[in-house]
Scaffold this motif. Structure first.
Motif, PDB file in Angstrom:
ATOM      1  N   TYR A  49       0.814  -1.228   0.000  1.00  0.00           N
ATOM      2  CA  TYR A  49       0.000   0.000   0.000  1.00  0.00           C
ATOM      3  C   TYR A  49       0.841   1.268   0.000  1.00  0.00           C
ATOM      4  CZ  TYR A  49       1.285  -1.189   4.784  1.00  0.00           C
ATOM      5  OH  TYR A  49       1.997  -1.580   5.874  1.00  0.00           O
ATOM      6  N   GLN A  57      10.915  10.032  11.777  1.00  0.00           N
ATOM      7  CA  GLN A  57      10.370   8.906  11.020  1.00  0.00           C
ATOM      8  C   GLN A  57      11.141   8.719   9.723  1.00  0.00           C
ATOM      9  OE1 GLN A  57       6.403   8.757   8.738  1.00  0.00           O
ATOM     10  NE2 GLN A  57       5.854   7.882  10.713  1.00  0.00           N
ATOM     11  N   GLU A  71      -0.310  -2.154  11.692  1.00  0.00           N
ATOM     12  CA  GLU A  71      -0.983  -2.001  10.379  1.00  0.00           C
ATOM     13  C   GLU A  71      -2.335  -2.708  10.309  1.00  0.00           C
ATOM     14  OE1 GLU A  71       0.416   0.324   9.044  1.00  0.00           O
ATOM     15  OE2 GLU A  71       2.580   0.152   9.185  1.00  0.00           O
ATOM     16  N   PRO A 125      -6.917   6.592   8.005  1.00  0.00           N
ATOM     17  CA  PRO A 125      -7.596   5.872   6.934  1.00  0.00           C
ATOM     18  C   PRO A 125      -6.607   5.498   5.829  1.00  0.00           C
ATOM     19  CG  PRO A 125      -8.218   8.209   6.936  1.00  0.00           C
ATOM     20  CD  PRO A 125      -7.385   7.978   8.147  1.00  0.00           C
ATOM     21  N   TYR A 126      -6.813   4.335   5.249  1.00  0.00           N
ATOM     22  CA  TYR A 126      -6.016   3.939   4.082  1.00  0.00           C
ATOM     23  C   TYR A 126      -6.367   4.867   2.917  1.00  0.00           C
ATOM     24  CZ  TYR A 126      -5.003   1.576  -0.280  1.00  0.00           C
ATOM     25  OH  TYR A 126      -4.591   1.317  -1.567  1.00  0.00           O
ATOM     26  N   TYR A 174       0.997   8.153   0.581  1.00  0.00           N
ATOM     27  CA  TYR A 174      -0.310   8.024  -0.075  1.00  0.00           C
ATOM     28  C   TYR A 174      -0.499   9.270  -0.931  1.00  0.00           C
ATOM     29  CZ  TYR A 174      -0.869  10.716   4.198  1.00  0.00           C
ATOM     30  OH  TYR A 174      -0.658  11.611   5.204  1.00  0.00           O
TER      31      TYR A 174
HETATM   32  N1  5AD Z   1      -2.498   5.180   3.241  1.00  0.00           N
HETATM   33  C1  5AD Z   1      -2.540   5.503   4.548  1.00  0.00           C
HETATM   34  N2  5AD Z   1      -1.525   5.295   5.403  1.00  0.00           N
HETATM   35  C2  5AD Z   1      -0.408   4.723   4.903  1.00  0.00           C
HETATM   36  N3  5AD Z   1       0.741   4.381   5.502  1.00  0.00           N
HETATM   37  C3  5AD Z   1       1.559   3.870   4.568  1.00  0.00           C
HETATM   38  N4  5AD Z   1       0.961   3.867   3.370  1.00  0.00           N
HETATM   39  C4  5AD Z   1      -0.284   4.385   3.553  1.00  0.00           C
HETATM   40  C5  5AD Z   1      -1.385   4.623   2.698  1.00  0.00           C
HETATM   41  N5  5AD Z   1      -1.357   4.302   1.400  1.00  0.00           N
HETATM   42  C6  5AD Z   1       0.954   4.485   6.951  1.00  0.00           C
HETATM   43  C7  5AD Z   1       1.326   3.126   7.549  1.00  0.00           C
HETATM   44  C8  5AD Z   1       2.679   3.386   8.166  1.00  0.00           C
HETATM   45  C9  5AD Z   1       2.670   4.870   8.395  1.00  0.00           C
HETATM   46  C10 5AD Z   1       4.010   5.491   8.527  1.00  0.00           C
HETATM   47  O1  5AD Z   1       1.995   5.366   7.261  1.00  0.00           O
HETATM   48  O2  5AD Z   1       0.380   2.788   8.550  1.00  0.00           O
HETATM   49  O3  5AD Z   1       2.899   2.687   9.366  1.00  0.00           O
END
Ligand code: 5AD
Ligand code: FES
Length: 361
Positions: free
Chosen positions: A70, A108, A166, A235-236, A317
């Motif tokens: 992701y 980070q 995660e 949120p993803y 993202y």
């Molecule tokens: N969308 C949202 N959060 C994300 N992370 C990494 N990729 C995405 C994404 N596509 C988050 C993960 C990671 C943090 C640093 O960023 O949870 O642990």
């Protein structure tokens, strides 16, 4: 069961069952949601006060050995320029954070395990401690490491560590990561961090492909069981240069955003005294994302303090905010946003998790 009963239970400080938490996460009734957010905010006021703590976050390197399906800075993404800030530049940003009274700093970066990396971070932490008279709190978010490395960084002066699990569902975790990423090791690392003495945080993404509301309830129960002090959840959000993007047909920004707020509220209502961050990902989905996160129960925001020239290359993202802004602009912006919702900023304070402090007594 109706939502009214659930809200009455929250009002009377009764612990919700897993099923009730699930209903809370599933509701889309606007009136009910308003009540839930108001209750979560009331609980935040009770356990934390009307304060928000700033953590300046410095995203110092996008070089990553991992390949999470992701994430925009995964090793397999050949479309970004990789960078690593110098020791001097990181320390300079940390001193800026201190001089601007933020209280704490988060370092980070991509996950790297090597003796050079371990020594690099150890030197950086020591220098920051020295140059800020030991007064700047340091949180690390640098992934899985050996117990020895965690111990060295702790001894150097870092006192908090964030390692998102995660997803607490191992099956789902496996679907989101290549075969050589190991859920059991991540969990061991989290437990090791606590043993080392760090104030420890974890978190998950919400609205992942294949994730159910039961999974998210189990995430909350996982946070409780593992006795976490801090939570960073967001949120993803699709990143187009990643394999997971292909599995997402119709990305619903609003739905993802609401899920983000609901998860914050559910965690505040259920866990009460942990530090909860209003993740930047919220603001990628809604211009008022972070302050709405605070009004749903979060008490931490992380203003970006990374040099502007690096920001475009640290996009986990799509739609990440603040890419063209600098540290001062983000400071002013977030200060206005937080004060607008009648919260005060705990300038100059570490803002440790009350959950952690209670255990230390
Ligand atoms: N969308 C949202 N959060 C994300 N992370 C990494 N990729 C995405 C994404 N596509 C988050 C993960 C990671 C943090 C640093 O960023 O949870 O642990
Ligand atoms: Fe960076 Fe608003 S927080 S511009």
């Amino acid at each position: 069961m109706d939502m009214k009963k659930i809200i009455d239970k929250i009002k009377n400080d009764l612990k919700l069952s897993a099923d009730e938490l699930r209903l809370l996460l599933e509701t889309e009734d606007e009136v009910v949601l308003e009540q839930i957010f108001a209750e979560a905010y009331r609980i935040k006021l009770k356990y934390i006060g009307n304060k928000v703590y700033f953590r300046g976050i410095i995203e110092f390197s996008n070089i990553c050995a991992k390949d999470c399906l992701y994430c925009g800075i995964r090793k397999g993404n050949k479309n970004i320029d990789r960078f690593k800030m110098t020791e001097d530049d990181i320390v300079k940003d940390a001193v800026w954070t201190y001089e601007n009274d933020y209280g704490s700093l988060v370092i980070q970066g991509g996950e790297i395990e090597s003796p050079e990396h371990a020594s690099f971070i150890e030197r950086v932490v020591k220098r920051i401690k020295t140059e800020t008279d030991g007064k700047l709190g340091i949180t690390l978010s640098l992934g899985e490491q050996t117990p020895e490395v965690y111990q060295r960084w702790f001894t150097a002066g870092a006192h908090r560590y964030l390692l998102r699990i995660e997803s607490s569902n191992e099956e789902l975790y496996k679907k989101l990561h290549p075969a050589d990423h190991n859920f059991a090791r991540r969990l061991d690392c989290l437990r090791e961090l606590k043993k080392t003495g760090y104030q420890t945080g974890t978190g998950v993404m919400m609205g992942l492909p294949g994730q159910t509301s039961e999974d998210m309830v189990n995430d909350i129960l996982f946070f409780e069981r593992e006795d976490m002090d801090m939570l960073g959840m967001g949120p993803y959000i699709v990143h187009n240069e990643t394999p997971l993007a292909k599995e997402v047909k119709d990305f619903d920004k609003e739905k993802q955003f609401m899920l983000g707020l609901k998860m914050i509220a559910a965690c505040r209502i259920y866990l009460k005294d942990v530090n909860i961050a209003a993740a930047t990902a919220l603001q990628a989905l809604n211009p008022q994302g972070r302050e709405l996160g605070v009004q749903a129960g979060a008490n931490i925001v992380m203003p970006n303090i990374t040099d502007t020239k690096y920001r475009a290359n640290y996009q986990l993202y799509d739609g990440k905010p603040c890419l063209d802004e600098n540290s001062s602009m983000c400071k002013g912006c977030l200060q206005r946003r937080i004060e607008k919702v009648n919260e005060t900023i705990g300038f100059g304070e570490w803002g440790d998790s009350p959950h952690f402090l209670k255990k230390k007594k």
